[in-house]
Scaffold this motif. Sequence first.
Motif, PDB file in Angstrom:
ATOM      1  N   ILE A   1       0.862  -1.180   0.000  1.00 55.95           N
ATOM      2  CA  ILE A   1       0.000   0.000   0.000  1.00 55.95           C
ATOM      3  C   ILE A   1       0.900   1.232   0.000  1.00 55.95           C
ATOM      4  CG2 ILE A   1      -1.586   1.395   1.391  1.00 55.95           C
ATOM      5  CD1 ILE A   1      -2.903  -1.201   2.286  1.00 55.95           C
ATOM      6  N   LYS A   2       0.630   2.152  -0.915  1.00 58.96           N
ATOM      7  CA  LYS A   2       1.419   3.376  -1.014  1.00 58.96           C
ATOM      8  C   LYS A   2       0.551   4.580  -0.656  1.00 58.96           C
ATOM      9  CE  LYS A   2       3.893   3.975  -4.686  1.00 58.96           C
ATOM     10  NZ  LYS A   2       4.285   4.065  -6.124  1.00 58.96           N
TER      11      LYS A   2
ATOM     12  N   ASN B   1       7.609   9.266  -6.570  1.00 58.05           N
ATOM     13  CA  ASN B   1       6.819   8.339  -5.751  1.00 58.05           C
ATOM     14  C   ASN B   1       7.233   6.874  -5.920  1.00 58.05           C
ATOM     15  OD1 ASN B   1       5.347  10.271  -4.468  1.00 58.05           O
ATOM     16  ND2 ASN B   1       3.373   9.388  -4.958  1.00 58.05           N
TER      17      ASN B   1
ATOM     18  N   ILE C   1      -0.291   8.558  -1.147  1.00 59.72           N
ATOM     19  CA  ILE C   1      -0.270   9.368  -2.367  1.00 59.72           C
ATOM     20  C   ILE C   1       0.993  10.217  -2.452  1.00 59.72           C
ATOM     21  CG2 ILE C   1      -1.494  11.371  -1.408  1.00 59.72           C
ATOM     22  CD1 ILE C   1      -3.062  11.454  -4.082  1.00 59.72           C
ATOM     23  N   THR C   2       1.592  10.518  -1.293  1.00 58.23           N
ATOM     24  CA  THR C   2       2.849  11.269  -1.266  1.00 58.23           C
ATOM     25  C   THR C   2       3.919  10.389  -0.631  1.00 58.23           C
ATOM     26  OG1 THR C   2       2.153  12.269   0.823  1.00 58.23           O
ATOM     27  CG2 THR C   2       1.817  13.552  -1.167  1.00 58.23           C
ATOM     28  N   MET C   3       4.813   9.866  -1.456  1.00 60.13           N
ATOM     29  CA  MET C   3       5.926   9.063  -0.983  1.00 60.13           C
ATOM     30  C   MET C   3       7.161   9.970  -0.874  1.00 60.13           C
ATOM     31  SD  MET C   3       5.126   5.695  -0.773  1.00 60.13           S
ATOM     32  CE  MET C   3       6.504   4.671  -1.321  1.00 60.13           C
TER      33      MET C   3
ATOM     34  N   SER D   1       8.900   3.326  -5.037  1.00 57.98           N
ATOM     35  CA  SER D   1       9.009   2.553  -3.807  1.00 57.98           C
ATOM     36  C   SER D   1      10.383   1.887  -3.733  1.00 57.98           C
ATOM     37  CB  SER D   1       7.920   1.478  -3.752  1.00 57.98           C
ATOM     38  OG  SER D   1       8.239   0.494  -2.795  1.00 57.98           O
TER      39      SER D   1
ATOM     40  N   THR E   1      -3.020   2.863  -3.887  1.00 55.54           N
ATOM     41  CA  THR E   1      -2.412   4.140  -3.548  1.00 55.54           C
ATOM     42  C   THR E   1      -3.486   4.978  -2.863  1.00 55.54           C
ATOM     43  OG1 THR E   1      -0.897   4.058  -5.436  1.00 55.54           O
ATOM     44  CG2 THR E   1      -1.266   6.199  -4.431  1.00 55.54           C
TER      45      THR E   1
ATOM     46  N   CYS F   1       1.366  -3.512  -6.292  1.00 55.20           N
ATOM     47  CA  CYS F   1       0.811  -2.377  -5.552  1.00 55.20           C
ATOM     48  C   CYS F   1      -0.662  -2.656  -5.272  1.00 55.20           C
ATOM     49  CB  CYS F   1       0.973  -1.078  -6.346  1.00 55.20           C
ATOM     50  SG  CYS F   1       0.318   0.379  -5.496  1.00 55.20           S
TER      51      CYS F   1
END
Length: 317
Positions: free
Chosen positions: A199-200, A209, A202-204, A211, A229, A226
Amino acid sequence: MPKDKLLDISLETIEIFCQIYLKKNAIEVANHLDLSQPKVSRSLGALRSVFDDPLFLRRENQFQATDIAHNLYPIFNNMIQCRQTLDDMMRGSAGIIANAVEVATVPQLQVNLIQSVKQAVVELTAADIMISTTQWGAGTAQQLLNDEIDAAICFERAPSHSILSKSIIQHRGGYLVARKHHPIWDNPCIDKMINYPLIKLITMPFPANKSPLGNYAKRLGKTLQCYATVPDLGTAASNLLQSDAIIVVGVKEAVNFFNNVNGLHAQKIDSAQDQSILENFSHPTVYLWLKLDASGKVTTPFWLQRCLEDYIIQAHQ
């Protein structure tokens, strides 16, 4: 540690330490502070002698902070802020206390921001003002330039020269979060993590963005799925509870949020494995965006800067 040695350490040396901690490069620090590189090296050497610790280790052409350096940074940064506060008081530029303040922020640094900053404002200025937050995004820079918001907290530098991107702190390491009875807890190593969907947010805190865990899987010839998001921590928690998905976060305040959700568990990733994940990535840095006027002077009142900087540092501890 002899007390007389510590008394010989100047505020300039402490500022050099803070800049090395943030920039991880002595040449960049020397250029930023308009100092010679030997001056920066001597200052670092003096601190190493005082604390009997290397403080920073050179790895892949960058300085990596030791545990002692990580512990010193919040203390030293606070000393620099206190000096700035005194300078502003002497210049009479503490800033007018507004009735309301709005801050754009990423989800990882939204937890308790309103309560923490509101309390800090009361303690610092005795003023009771309205604090609100909005989601950081592609339009945030223009909102700041238009005076629609007062500051922004994010993981990247601002795209405009009219905005100061003030680096505040780096993440100290990632935490793995999943539901309590997830099979990953039988052996929570990175080679097992890449077998589960991610799970990402929205702001990495990484370029484009990307991973780092996904990049690690790619190096092993695998593809990391993924799962979703999501826009906020609440949505992430809901998805984690209903699936075998996992998430990796680096902000301690966000980790505490997940740990307080019934059915979820968070655990710090082993430092050696964390380094493997971050191969080819810089350690994430949190930036505070502040508007500049035509002369290059920050227009955000110093009391608000101080409150937001304190919150960001506390959120990582």
